[in-house]
Write a protein that holds these residues in place. Structure first.
Motif, PDB file in Angstrom:
ATOM      1  N   TYR A   7       0.837  -1.200   0.000  1.00  0.00           N
ATOM      2  CA  TYR A   7       0.000   0.000   0.000  1.00  0.00           C
ATOM      3  C   TYR A   7       0.872   1.250   0.000  1.00  0.00           C
ATOM      4  CZ  TYR A   7      -3.513   3.414   1.416  1.00  0.00           C
ATOM      5  OH  TYR A   7      -4.332   4.513   1.464  1.00  0.00           O
ATOM      6  N   CYS A  17      -4.821   6.852  -3.641  1.00  0.00           N
ATOM      7  CA  CYS A  17      -5.825   5.950  -3.068  1.00  0.00           C
ATOM      8  C   CYS A  17      -5.756   4.594  -3.779  1.00  0.00           C
ATOM      9  CB  CYS A  17      -7.210   6.581  -3.215  1.00  0.00           C
ATOM     10  SG  CYS A  17      -8.498   5.672  -2.371  1.00  0.00           S
ATOM     11  N   SER A  19      -6.163   0.754  -4.819  1.00  0.00           N
ATOM     12  CA  SER A  19      -7.251  -0.214  -4.702  1.00  0.00           C
ATOM     13  C   SER A  19      -6.680  -1.585  -4.357  1.00  0.00           C
ATOM     14  CB  SER A  19      -8.013  -0.293  -6.023  1.00  0.00           C
ATOM     15  OG  SER A  19      -7.182  -0.837  -7.026  1.00  0.00           O
ATOM     16  N   ASP A  22      -4.511  -2.810  -7.124  1.00  0.00           N
ATOM     17  CA  ASP A  22      -3.167  -2.220  -7.141  1.00  0.00           C
ATOM     18  C   ASP A  22      -2.240  -2.940  -6.169  1.00  0.00           C
ATOM     19  OD1 ASP A  22      -4.045  -0.294  -8.972  1.00  0.00           O
ATOM     20  OD2 ASP A  22      -4.612   1.109  -7.366  1.00  0.00           O
ATOM     21  N   GLU A  40      -8.560  -6.092   2.280  1.00  0.00           N
ATOM     22  CA  GLU A  40      -9.834  -5.402   2.527  1.00  0.00           C
ATOM     23  C   GLU A  40      -9.851  -4.743   3.907  1.00  0.00           C
ATOM     24  OE1 GLU A  40     -12.101  -4.727   0.301  1.00  0.00           O
ATOM     25  OE2 GLU A  40     -10.886  -5.829  -1.140  1.00  0.00           O
ATOM     26  N   LEU A  43      -7.694  -1.559   3.626  1.00  0.00           N
ATOM     27  CA  LEU A  43      -8.376  -0.529   2.844  1.00  0.00           C
ATOM     28  C   LEU A  43      -9.551   0.075   3.606  1.00  0.00           C
ATOM     29  CD1 LEU A  43      -8.255  -2.057  -0.746  1.00  0.00           C
ATOM     30  CD2 LEU A  43      -6.857  -0.219   0.208  1.00  0.00           C
ATOM     31  N   GLU A  47      -9.471   4.131   4.590  1.00  0.00           N
ATOM     32  CA  GLU A  47     -10.367   4.812   3.653  1.00  0.00           C
ATOM     33  C   GLU A  47     -10.697   6.228   4.144  1.00  0.00           C
ATOM     34  OE1 GLU A  47     -14.700   4.080   1.536  1.00  0.00           O
ATOM     35  OE2 GLU A  47     -13.940   2.646   2.987  1.00  0.00           O
TER      36      GLU A  47
END
Length: 113
Positions: A7, A17, A19, A22, A40, A43, A47
């Motif tokens: 990330y 940002c 995903s 990515d 998940e 993220l 977020e």
């Protein structure tokens, strides 16, 4: 950690940002497996937040965490007093050796004489 690292690499690469795709692409490029649940989770937690603010908040939290040093001396075993005396003797011997070595290095003349 590898998901967080991927990330951060995406953010460093200019993607403000990233995903899940990515992150998976970065992980697959180095042969690492991507865990969808962890991606998940990350993220969802980042977020809408600025990464620099998250890093600054993390640094503040880490600054309050003790990081070794004196903790070893506090956690001495019950027989610690008995082992302290030999340690003190070793230090005295080391000082004597160091003094002797220093006088040998001098060799009786000065560089500026």
């Amino acid at each position: 950690m590898k998901v967080i690292a991927a990330y951060l690499l995406a953010v460093l690469g200019g993607n403000a940002c990233p995903s899940a795709g990515d992150i998976k692409k970065i992980l697959s490029s180095v042969g690492a497996e991507a865990d969808d649940d962890r991606i998940e989770l990350l993220l969802s937690q980042v977020e809408g937040k600025d990464i620099t603010e998250l890093i600054a908040a993390g640094r503040e939290k880490l600054a309050s965490v003790p990081s070794g040093g004196g903790a070893v001396a506090v956690a001495a075993p019950a027989g610690g007093a008995a082992s302290a005396a030999p340690a003190a003797e070793e230090k005295k011997e080391e000082k004597k050796v160091e003094e002797k070595e220093e006088s040998d290095d001098d060799m009786g003349f000065s560089l500026f004489d």
